[in-house]
Motif scaffolding. Structure first.
Motif, PDB file in Angstrom:
ATOM      1  N   ASN A 248       0.806  -1.228   0.000  1.00 22.79           N
ATOM      2  CA  ASN A 248       0.000   0.000   0.000  1.00 22.79           C
ATOM      3  C   ASN A 248       0.835   1.271   0.000  1.00 22.79           C
ATOM      4  N   LYS A 250       1.748   3.077  -2.636  1.00 23.05           N
ATOM      5  CA  LYS A 250       1.196   4.053  -3.582  1.00 23.05           C
ATOM      6  C   LYS A 250      -0.023   4.761  -2.992  1.00 23.05           C
ATOM      7  N   SER A 251      -0.907   3.996  -2.357  1.00 21.60           N
ATOM      8  CA  SER A 251      -2.102   4.619  -1.776  1.00 21.60           C
ATOM      9  C   SER A 251      -1.741   5.547  -0.618  1.00 21.60           C
ATOM     10  N   ASN A 253       1.133   7.208  -0.345  1.00 19.59           N
ATOM     11  CA  ASN A 253       1.707   8.405  -0.960  1.00 19.59           C
ATOM     12  C   ASN A 253       0.615   9.329  -1.499  1.00 19.59           C
ATOM     13  N   ASP A 254      -0.384   8.742  -2.158  1.00 21.13           N
ATOM     14  CA  ASP A 254      -1.452   9.552  -2.748  1.00 21.13           C
ATOM     15  C   ASP A 254      -2.302  10.229  -1.687  1.00 21.13           C
ATOM     16  N   ALA A 255      -2.561   9.518  -0.578  1.00 19.18           N
ATOM     17  CA  ALA A 255      -3.473  10.045   0.439  1.00 19.18           C
ATOM     18  C   ALA A 255      -2.780  10.944   1.456  1.00 19.18           C
ATOM     19  N   HIS A 256      -1.519  10.660   1.781  1.00 15.38           N
ATOM     20  CA  HIS A 256      -0.865  11.353   2.901  1.00 15.38           C
ATOM     21  C   HIS A 256       0.451  12.021   2.530  1.00 15.38           C
ATOM     22  N   GLY A 257       0.932  11.825   1.325  1.00 14.48           N
ATOM     23  CA  GLY A 257       2.176  12.462   0.923  1.00 14.48           C
ATOM     24  C   GLY A 257       3.369  11.529   1.004  1.00 14.48           C
ATOM     25  N   HIS A 258       4.426  11.924   0.329  1.00 16.76           N
ATOM     26  CA  HIS A 258       5.604  11.064   0.241  1.00 16.76           C
ATOM     27  C   HIS A 258       6.355  10.944   1.564  1.00 16.76           C
TER      28      HIS A 258
END
Length: 371
Positions: A248, A250-251, A253-258
């Motif tokens: 998870n 990628k999800s 990173n997309d939801a909470h940032g790198h």
């Protein structure tokens, strides 16, 4: 037998706390001896020949003032010293995996210089400076303890030959001055060598490790793993490769940032590291994938380890802004020699097994199956 496969039929053994993976000894690097070690050993070997050339040059210049018997003795000692250098080069070619060849060269140089001083007492104050070669070579190549040992041998040899010089004057004061100069040179050389070694280690750490996870980067991992594969193939010993992929990242990173994604990778790394032995080698394969080589481990042992890693990651979870994010990994396994005799092929099969874990639901371990 693998540490993971005791005779009790797969009972989980008591594991020692593993050493940090990024502090593995240099002996586990692919090239056997670091380049700087080879260079230092070569320099020490060349120092012996330079010493021989200097003494022969001294003989040529001082042939009028030296007694014939002394010149003959020094020439004979030079032939013996040259034979010793040739023998050391033949028996222990560079790079040597142990310090004994370099230590023996330092001892041979010490004895040779003492022999020259004994037969050329009139020039002993000048020729005693040749001992700087021994002290510097020892400090650079062998470290502080060997340097102290070699300094003691040099001091003993000087104490034996120094009183044999021409009468008159306080020979103890002269001897003390020479020894003090040698001690200063040895101290400075040892400090400089320690600084250089520290810098080289930091440079190696930077070049071989992944900055985020502090595991080996792919280049360093492949060098080490391929060397271990050759050893396993030569001695018919098993090993296993496991590929680990974060389910998870990628999800997250997309939801909470790198930044939170980076913390997830660190969490996964910590779970992997806790389960490994000192002899295991782990690296970041790229992105959210990790690869681990398990020497002396069969497919069964690798499955047990992989399940522990999977459960550890799944149980951790991440706290982000008051919420708990569930985490998991998909793992694939391939083993030598069950799944092939070529390292790249085994690595590819572990990768295929990992992708099958992701396709069939994630958060699971899959052993490669040709069918």
């Amino acid at each position: 037998m693998s540490e993971r496969e005791p005779d009790s039929g797969g009972v989980r053994p008591q594991r020692k706390r593993p050493r940090r993976l990024w502090s593995l000894p240099a002996s586990q690097l692919a090239y056997g001896a670091p380049d700087e070690t080879r260079a230092v050993a070569r320099t020490v070997a060349e120092a012996g020949w330079l010493l021989l050339a200097f003494v022969l040059g001294y003989l040529a210049l001082a042939r009028q003032s030296l007694p014939a018997a002394a010149a003959t003795a020094i020439l004979g000692g030079s032939l013996v010293f040259a034979a010793l250098l040739v023998a050391l080069h033949t028996l222990a070619p560079i790079p040597a995996r142990r310090p004994w060849p370099m230590l023996c060269r330092c001892w041979a140089m010490t004895a040779y210089i003492a022999w020259v001083l004994l037969h050329a007492p009139a020039d002993r104050a000048v020729l005693a400076g040749l001992y700087h070669l021994v002290i510097i070579a020892s400090a650079v190549a062998l470290g502080p303890r060997a340097t102290v040992l070699n300094f003691a041998l040099v001091a003993a040899s000087l104490a034996l030959v120094w009183p044999a010089g021409p009468p008159g004057g306080d020979w103890r004061a002269g001897l003390g001055f020479v020894l003090a100069a040698l001690a200063v040179v040895g101290y400075v050389a040892a400090r400089l060598a320690a600084d250089v070694r520290g810098t080289i280690e930091r440079m190696r750490f930077i070049s071989e490790t992944d900055e985020l996870t502090r595991l080996y980067n792919l280049r360093a991992f492949m060098q080490i793993a391929e060397r271990l594969h050759r050893q396993a193939k030569r001695y018919s010993r098993p090993y296993a490769l496991i590929m680990i992929d974060s389910d998870n990242l990628k999800s997250v990173n997309d939801a909470h940032g790198h930044q939170v994604g980076n913390e997830l990778l660190k969490l996964t790394t910590a779970c992997i590291r806790r389960e490994l032995r000192e002899t295991d080698v782990a690296g970041r394969y790229g992105g959210d994938e990790f690869v681990v080589m398990l020497p002396e481990t069969s497919a069964r042992g690798a499955q047990e380890l992989s399940e522990r890693i999977r459960r550890a990651v799944a149980a951790k979870g991440m706290e982000v802004r008051g919420r708990t994010i569930q985490t998991s990994v998909s793992i694939g396994i391939a083993a030598f020699p069950e799944h092939g005799t070529d390292f790249r092929s085994i690595l590819n099969k572990a990768d295929q097994a990992m992708y099958l874990s992701k396709k069939t639901g994630r958060n699971r371990v899959t052993l490669f199956d040709p069918g």
